[in-house]
Design a protein around this motif. Structure first.
Motif, short mmCIF file in Angstrom:
data_model
loop_
_atom_site.label_atom_id
_atom_site.label_comp_id
_atom_site.label_asym_id
_atom_site.label_seq_id
_atom_site.Cartn_x
_atom_site.Cartn_y
_atom_site.Cartn_z
N UNK A 192 0.81 -1.23 0.00
CA UNK A 192 0.00 0.00 0.00
C UNK A 192 0.84 1.27 0.00
N UNK A 193 1.95 1.26 0.75
CA UNK A 193 2.82 2.43 0.80
C UNK A 193 3.51 2.63 -0.55
N UNK A 194 4.02 1.52 -1.12
CA UNK A 194 4.63 1.61 -2.45
C UNK A 194 3.62 2.11 -3.49
N UNK A 209 -5.90 -2.82 13.80
CA UNK A 209 -7.07 -2.51 12.98
C UNK A 209 -6.96 -1.10 12.41
N UNK A 210 -6.51 -0.15 13.23
CA UNK A 210 -6.35 1.23 12.75
C UNK A 210 -5.30 1.31 11.64
N UNK A 211 -4.20 0.58 11.82
CA UNK A 211 -3.17 0.56 10.78
C UNK A 211 -3.72 -0.04 9.49
N UNK A 212 -4.46 -1.13 9.63
CA UNK A 212 -5.05 -1.76 8.44
C UNK A 212 -6.04 -0.83 7.76
N UNK A 213 -6.78 -0.05 8.54
CA UNK A 213 -7.71 0.90 7.95
C UNK A 213 -6.99 1.95 7.11
N UNK A 214 -5.87 2.48 7.64
CA UNK A 214 -5.09 3.46 6.89
C UNK A 214 -4.47 2.84 5.64
N UNK A 215 -3.95 1.62 5.78
CA UNK A 215 -3.33 0.94 4.62
C UNK A 215 -4.37 0.54 3.58
N UNK A 216 -5.60 0.23 4.03
CA UNK A 216 -6.67 -0.08 3.09
C UNK A 216 -7.00 1.14 2.24
N UNK A 217 -7.12 2.31 2.88
CA UNK A 217 -7.39 3.53 2.12
C UNK A 217 -6.26 3.84 1.14
N UNK A 218 -5.00 3.65 1.60
CA UNK A 218 -3.86 3.88 0.70
C UNK A 218 -3.90 2.92 -0.48
N UNK A 219 -4.28 1.66 -0.23
CA UNK A 219 -4.36 0.67 -1.30
C UNK A 219 -5.42 1.04 -2.33
N UNK A 220 -6.59 1.45 -1.85
CA UNK A 220 -7.67 1.81 -2.77
C UNK A 220 -7.27 3.01 -3.62
N UNK A 221 -6.65 4.00 -2.99
CA UNK A 221 -6.17 5.17 -3.72
C UNK A 221 -5.16 4.75 -4.78
N UNK A 232 -1.01 -4.18 -4.55
CA UNK A 232 -1.93 -3.29 -3.84
C UNK A 232 -3.33 -3.89 -3.75
N UNK A 233 -3.76 -4.59 -4.81
CA UNK A 233 -5.07 -5.25 -4.77
C UNK A 233 -5.09 -6.34 -3.71
N UNK A 234 -4.06 -7.19 -3.70
CA UNK A 234 -4.00 -8.26 -2.70
C UNK A 234 -3.93 -7.67 -1.29
N UNK A 235 -3.14 -6.61 -1.12
CA UNK A 235 -3.01 -5.98 0.19
C UNK A 235 -4.33 -5.36 0.64
N UNK A 236 -5.07 -4.76 -0.29
CA UNK A 236 -6.35 -4.14 0.06
C UNK A 236 -7.32 -5.18 0.60
N UNK A 237 -7.40 -6.33 -0.07
CA UNK A 237 -8.30 -7.38 0.40
C UNK A 237 -7.84 -7.91 1.76
#
Length: 360
Positions: A16-18, A213-225, A43-48
């Protein structure tokens, strides 16, 4: 095993960061297409993955809805960015992607699950009540969204009028929401292995901490973006590559569906290999229902708002393959017992679909 899990977790945290960094960089300079494709897939795999972490924390029924919404956001984002990048293909892209997702799930994914499970365990069983309900819901959704537009008369061609499109979007949402309620709350036992009125073994794992969970929430948003912007950056290269191959436009829908469904598909195959066919079927049919029940309404709303007509009706060849897949699936899942034969049948159906997509 523990070290492998740690490496997987780190990879899902890094991509997600990359992806976010690469998406921002794409505004300033062109990026290597292969690098973008690798980061996009990660990023797709990480988002899921991060959606699953959040889902585990919040529990049902909200967990299932979060996971479905995350996958739908990725799919809709890919469809819309590619529609904007290639307006001449915009009318059919949503139809091709949804149809490809249904064929991938009903034939490739289900076929792999039944074949892998049958080879290892000879015969596998599942509870018919829940799977039958899922298949009935999927049948209604696919026919209403992909076949009925060819037979309406308000607008010529395989199109719905604005009013019809809004109605179909509402019907899709109601059907999916009702199914999600039945699966996760009112009749959850219908979707558990026959005779086991309890959770799957994986459900007893300790939920993630609030910090995780909070970290995953931030990384999920980064992945979707990242997914949406990287798909936009990659779309011209994909279009040129498919044109060089002489591939028809529908192949793009197959690629999007395969990318989106890969993580859940792998999970379904692993479950079948572990003799948990009930879990495999829940994942497969649940993904198909979310694909249509949530993607079509989202695309329909945007189509109405932007006044962009979308062609949903399938051609005659695709309609035949869709009906054949639904009929065979209903027979495969009719008695709650499967063998390798059903797996091979579904895989051959997918081979026919793929061949006729490239050689129409």
């Amino acid at each position: 095993m523990t070290s492998k899990l740690r490496i997987a977790d780190r990879t899902n945290d890094i991509f997600p960061i990359l992806g976010f960094a690469a998406a921002l960089a794409s505004f300033a300079m062109p990026l290597n297409a292969w690098l973008v494709a690798i980061i996009l897939g990660g990023a797709v795999v990480a988002a899921v993955h991060h959606a699953e972490v959040i889902a585990h924390r919040v529990g049902e029924p909200f967990g299932t809805l979060i996971l479905a919404l995350a996958v739908t956001v990725i799919e809709v984002g890919l469809i819309l960015t590619l529609m904007q990048a290639e307006p001449e293909k915009a009318q059919t892209l949503a139809r091709d992607t949804v149809f490809a997702a249904v064929m991938v799930i009903l034939n490739l994914l289900m076929g792999l699950c039944l074949l892998v499970g049958g080879l290892r365990h000879h015969e596998q069983r599942f509870q018919r009540t829940g799977i039958g309900a899922a298949l009935a819901t999927l049948t209604v959704l696919t026919i209403v969204t992909l076949v009925l537009p060819n037979f309406t008369s308000s607008v010529p061609g395989p199109f719905y009028s604005g009013t019809q499109l809004g109605f179909v979007a509402a019907v899709s949402l109601i059907l999916y929401a009702t199914f999600a309620l039945v699966q996760t709350v009112r009749h959850r036992d219908y979707f558990l292995p026959d005779g086991e009125e309890h959770d799957e073994p994986d459900a007893h794992a300790a939920p993630p901490s609030a910090k995780r969970t909070a970290i995953s929430g931030a990384l999920l948003l980064a992945s979707l973006f990242a997914v949406v912007l990287l798909a936009k950056a990659l779309s011209p290269v994909m279009g040129a590559l498919l044109a060089d191959w002489g591939a028809p436009p529908a192949v793009l829908g197959v690629l999007i569906a395969a990318l989106i469904l890969a993580p859940e598909g792998l999970a379904a195959v692993r479950a079948a290999k572990a003799d948990r066919l009930q879990t495999s079927m829940n994942l497969a049919l649940g993904s198909a229902l979310a694909t249509i029940g949530l993607t079509i309404p989202a695309v329909a709303i945007l189509s109405i708002v932007t006044d962009l007509p979308i062609s949903l009706g399938l051609d005659a060849k695709s309609t035949v393959l869709l009906f054949l897949s639904l009929i065979v699936a209903s027979q495969t899942l009719a008695n709650g017992r499967t063998t390798v034969l059903q797996g091979v049948i579904h895989l051959m159906l997918f081979a026919i679909y793929l061949f006729t997509t490239f050689v129409p």
